[in-house]
Motif scaffolding. Structure first.
Motif, PDB file in Angstrom:
ATOM      1  N   UNK A  29       0.832  -1.204   0.000  1.00  0.00           N
ATOM      2  CA  UNK A  29       0.000   0.000   0.000  1.00  0.00           C
ATOM      3  C   UNK A  29       0.867   1.255   0.000  1.00  0.00           C
ATOM      4  N   UNK A  30       1.900   1.268   0.823  1.00  0.00           N
ATOM      5  CA  UNK A  30       2.817   2.415   0.847  1.00  0.00           C
ATOM      6  C   UNK A  30       3.436   2.640  -0.527  1.00  0.00           C
ATOM      7  N   UNK A  31       3.816   1.570  -1.192  1.00  0.00           N
ATOM      8  CA  UNK A  31       4.405   1.670  -2.535  1.00  0.00           C
ATOM      9  C   UNK A  31       3.422   2.315  -3.513  1.00  0.00           C
ATOM     10  N   UNK A  32       2.155   1.905  -3.446  1.00  0.00           N
ATOM     11  CA  UNK A  32       1.148   2.488  -4.335  1.00  0.00           C
ATOM     12  C   UNK A  32       0.967   3.976  -4.053  1.00  0.00           C
ATOM     13  N   UNK A  33       0.970   4.349  -2.791  1.00  0.00           N
ATOM     14  CA  UNK A  33       0.808   5.763  -2.443  1.00  0.00           C
ATOM     15  C   UNK A  33       2.019   6.571  -2.914  1.00  0.00           C
ATOM     16  N   UNK A  34       3.217   6.018  -2.720  1.00  0.00           N
ATOM     17  CA  UNK A  34       4.430   6.714  -3.165  1.00  0.00           C
ATOM     18  C   UNK A  34       4.506   6.845  -4.679  1.00  0.00           C
ATOM     19  N   UNK A  35       3.775   6.014  -5.417  1.00  0.00           N
ATOM     20  CA  UNK A  35       3.766   6.109  -6.877  1.00  0.00           C
ATOM     21  C   UNK A  35       3.013   7.328  -7.390  1.00  0.00           C
ATOM     22  N   UNK A  36       2.322   8.025  -6.508  1.00  0.00           N
ATOM     23  CA  UNK A  36       1.677   9.288  -6.879  1.00  0.00           C
ATOM     24  C   UNK A  36       2.752  10.368  -6.797  1.00  0.00           C
ATOM     25  N   UNK A  37       2.969  11.063  -7.894  1.00  0.00           N
ATOM     26  CA  UNK A  37       4.102  11.993  -8.014  1.00  0.00           C
ATOM     27  C   UNK A  37       4.203  13.019  -6.898  1.00  0.00           C
ATOM     28  N   UNK A  38       3.086  13.552  -6.460  1.00  0.00           N
ATOM     29  CA  UNK A  38       3.110  14.646  -5.484  1.00  0.00           C
ATOM     30  C   UNK A  38       3.453  14.202  -4.069  1.00  0.00           C
ATOM     31  N   UNK A  39       3.395  12.916  -3.780  1.00  0.00           N
ATOM     32  CA  UNK A  39       3.595  12.422  -2.414  1.00  0.00           C
ATOM     33  C   UNK A  39       5.069  12.472  -2.024  1.00  0.00           C
ATOM     34  N   UNK A  40       5.335  13.042  -0.850  1.00  0.00           N
ATOM     35  CA  UNK A  40       6.707  13.124  -0.341  1.00  0.00           C
ATOM     36  C   UNK A  40       6.933  12.230   0.872  1.00  0.00           C
ATOM     37  N   UNK A  41       5.836  11.858   1.553  1.00  0.00           N
ATOM     38  CA  UNK A  41       5.966  11.052   2.770  1.00  0.00           C
ATOM     39  C   UNK A  41       4.668  10.284   3.016  1.00  0.00           C
ATOM     40  N   UNK A  42       4.801   9.036   3.504  1.00  0.00           N
ATOM     41  CA  UNK A  42       3.644   8.222   3.876  1.00  0.00           C
ATOM     42  C   UNK A  42       3.850   7.770   5.315  1.00  0.00           C
ATOM     43  N   UNK A  43       2.839   8.010   6.148  1.00  0.00           N
ATOM     44  CA  UNK A  43       2.896   7.647   7.571  1.00  0.00           C
ATOM     45  C   UNK A  43       1.651   6.875   7.970  1.00  0.00           C
ATOM     46  N   UNK A  44       1.774   6.143   9.056  1.00  0.00           N
ATOM     47  CA  UNK A  44       0.630   5.535   9.738  1.00  0.00           C
ATOM     48  C   UNK A  44      -0.306   4.742   8.837  1.00  0.00           C
TER      49      UNK A  44
END
Length: 115
Positions: free
Chosen positions: A67-82
């Motif tokens: 899930x974190x990988x999918x979220x990081x694949x969005x260009x604008x994302x700089x950090x994923x937490x929690x």
């Protein structure tokens, strides 16, 4: 710019017109609701929910990484937490909650996946 969708995934209209927007939240929600090999033009796209999540005794750490990988694949994302995943095996439903940050904002969202 993308066509904005409402909470049900249908087109969002304002005064009978569709609305265009650059919604990072919508991009993440679409990625997380996209099942692996669902899109016929790219059979490598999507999340492998049937292989890793909707199985007996899933490895939740591995699911969180997917899930974190999918979220990081969005260009604008700089950090994923929690990132958290709660599975209801009887209804074959998973509730994913996450906190993500861009350069401009931090937001917390919840996405429900039905298997």
């Amino acid at each position: 710019m993308d066509i904005l969708l409402n909470e049900d995934g249908d087109l969002f209209f304002k005064e009978a017109d569709i609305v265009l927007a650059n919604s990072v939240r919508q991009k993440i929600k679409i990625r997380l609701k996209w099942f692996f090999q669902e899109w016929r033009w790219d059979d490598e796209a999507g999340v492998q929910y049937f292989e890793y999540l909707f199985i007996k005794n899933p490895d939740l750490d591995q699911v969180k990484e997917l899930i974190e990988e999918q979220i990081f694949n969005v260009d604008e994302i700089t950090e994923v937490n929690d990132v958290s995943v709660v599975i209801d095996s009887k209804s074959r439903k998973a509730v994913i909650t996450y906190e993500a940050a861009t350069d401009e904002e931090t937001f917390k969202e919840e996405v429900v996946i039905y298997g």
